[in-house]
Design a protein around this motif. Sequence first.
Motif, mmCIF file in Angstrom:
data_model
loop_
_atom_site.group_PDB
_atom_site.id
_atom_site.type_symbol
_atom_site.label_atom_id
_atom_site.label_comp_id
_atom_site.label_asym_id
_atom_site.label_seq_id
_atom_site.Cartn_x
_atom_site.Cartn_y
_atom_site.Cartn_z
ATOM 1 N N ALA A 11 0.729 -1.268 0.218
ATOM 2 C CA ALA A 11 -0.023 0.179 0.157
ATOM 3 C C ALA A 11 1.109 1.168 -0.076
ATOM 4 N N GLY A 12 1.086 2.051 -0.970
ATOM 5 C CA GLY A 12 1.470 3.518 -1.070
ATOM 6 C C GLY A 12 2.933 3.229 -1.480
ATOM 7 N N VAL A 13 3.230 2.114 -2.258
ATOM 8 C CA VAL A 13 4.412 2.615 -3.079
ATOM 9 C C VAL A 13 4.114 1.623 -4.506
ATOM 10 N N ASP A 14 5.394 2.537 -4.760
ATOM 11 C CA ASP A 14 4.789 3.344 -6.318
ATOM 12 C C ASP A 14 5.901 1.597 -6.893
ATOM 13 N N ILE A 15 5.363 0.415 -7.168
ATOM 14 C CA ILE A 15 5.847 -0.304 -7.782
ATOM 15 C C ILE A 15 6.208 -0.555 -9.076
ATOM 16 N N ARG A 20 11.739 -0.248 -11.971
ATOM 17 C CA ARG A 20 12.819 0.632 -12.825
ATOM 18 C C ARG A 20 14.375 0.547 -11.115
ATOM 19 N N ARG A 21 14.029 0.727 -10.170
ATOM 20 C CA ARG A 21 15.199 1.348 -9.730
ATOM 21 C C ARG A 21 15.893 -0.305 -9.248
ATOM 22 N N TYR A 22 15.572 -1.353 -9.079
ATOM 23 C CA TYR A 22 16.505 -2.716 -8.399
ATOM 24 C C TYR A 22 16.332 -2.951 -10.428
ATOM 25 N N THR A 23 16.034 -2.873 -11.154
ATOM 26 C CA THR A 23 16.294 -3.531 -12.885
ATOM 27 C C THR A 23 18.111 -2.973 -12.816
ATOM 28 N N LEU A 25 19.619 -1.652 -10.417
ATOM 29 C CA LEU A 25 20.444 -2.276 -9.188
ATOM 30 C C LEU A 25 21.065 -3.368 -9.379
ATOM 31 N N GLN A 26 20.448 -4.085 -10.553
ATOM 32 C CA GLN A 26 20.855 -5.419 -10.565
ATOM 33 C C GLN A 26 22.226 -5.981 -11.768
ATOM 34 N N LEU A 27 21.735 -4.635 -12.803
ATOM 35 C CA LEU A 27 22.917 -4.362 -14.310
ATOM 36 C C LEU A 27 24.198 -3.629 -13.446
ATOM 37 N N TRP A 28 24.065 -2.944 -11.756
ATOM 38 C CA TRP A 28 25.320 -2.859 -11.479
ATOM 39 C C TRP A 28 25.838 -4.114 -11.581
ATOM 40 N N VAL A 29 25.699 -5.319 -10.741
ATOM 41 C CA VAL A 29 25.966 -6.262 -10.007
ATOM 42 C C VAL A 29 25.461 -7.053 -11.214
ATOM 43 N N PHE A 30 25.209 -7.243 -12.433
ATOM 44 C CA PHE A 30 25.637 -8.123 -13.520
ATOM 45 C C PHE A 30 26.913 -7.928 -14.720
ATOM 46 N N VAL A 31 26.800 -6.457 -14.962
ATOM 47 C CA VAL A 31 27.880 -6.495 -15.540
ATOM 48 C C VAL A 31 29.113 -6.108 -15.146
ATOM 49 N N PRO A 32 29.894 -6.118 -13.957
ATOM 50 C CA PRO A 32 31.161 -6.334 -13.068
ATOM 51 C C PRO A 32 31.704 -8.076 -13.120
ATOM 52 N N LEU A 33 30.171 -8.595 -13.156
ATOM 53 C CA LEU A 33 30.430 -9.832 -12.796
ATOM 54 C C LEU A 33 30.442 -10.815 -13.956
#
Length: 54
Positions: A11-15, A20-23, A25-33
């Motif tokens: 409730a009240g969260v902009d899903i 988008r934010r977590y996508t 963040l995942q790229l910031w992990v995936f690219v160096p890995l």
Amino acid sequence: MRPGALDAELAGVDIDRELRRYTVLQLWVFVPLSLVVLAIRDALARRRPGTTAQ
């Protein structure tokens, strides 16, 4: 899980914004890995006799 617990938690969260934010963040992990994995693969290819690294 209780019925309605997820709806209450979200409730009240902009899903869309959070997805988008977590996508990103995942790229910031995936690219160096992926660079580490490619470096290891190339190092192993150089150690094998009779194979050429491209």
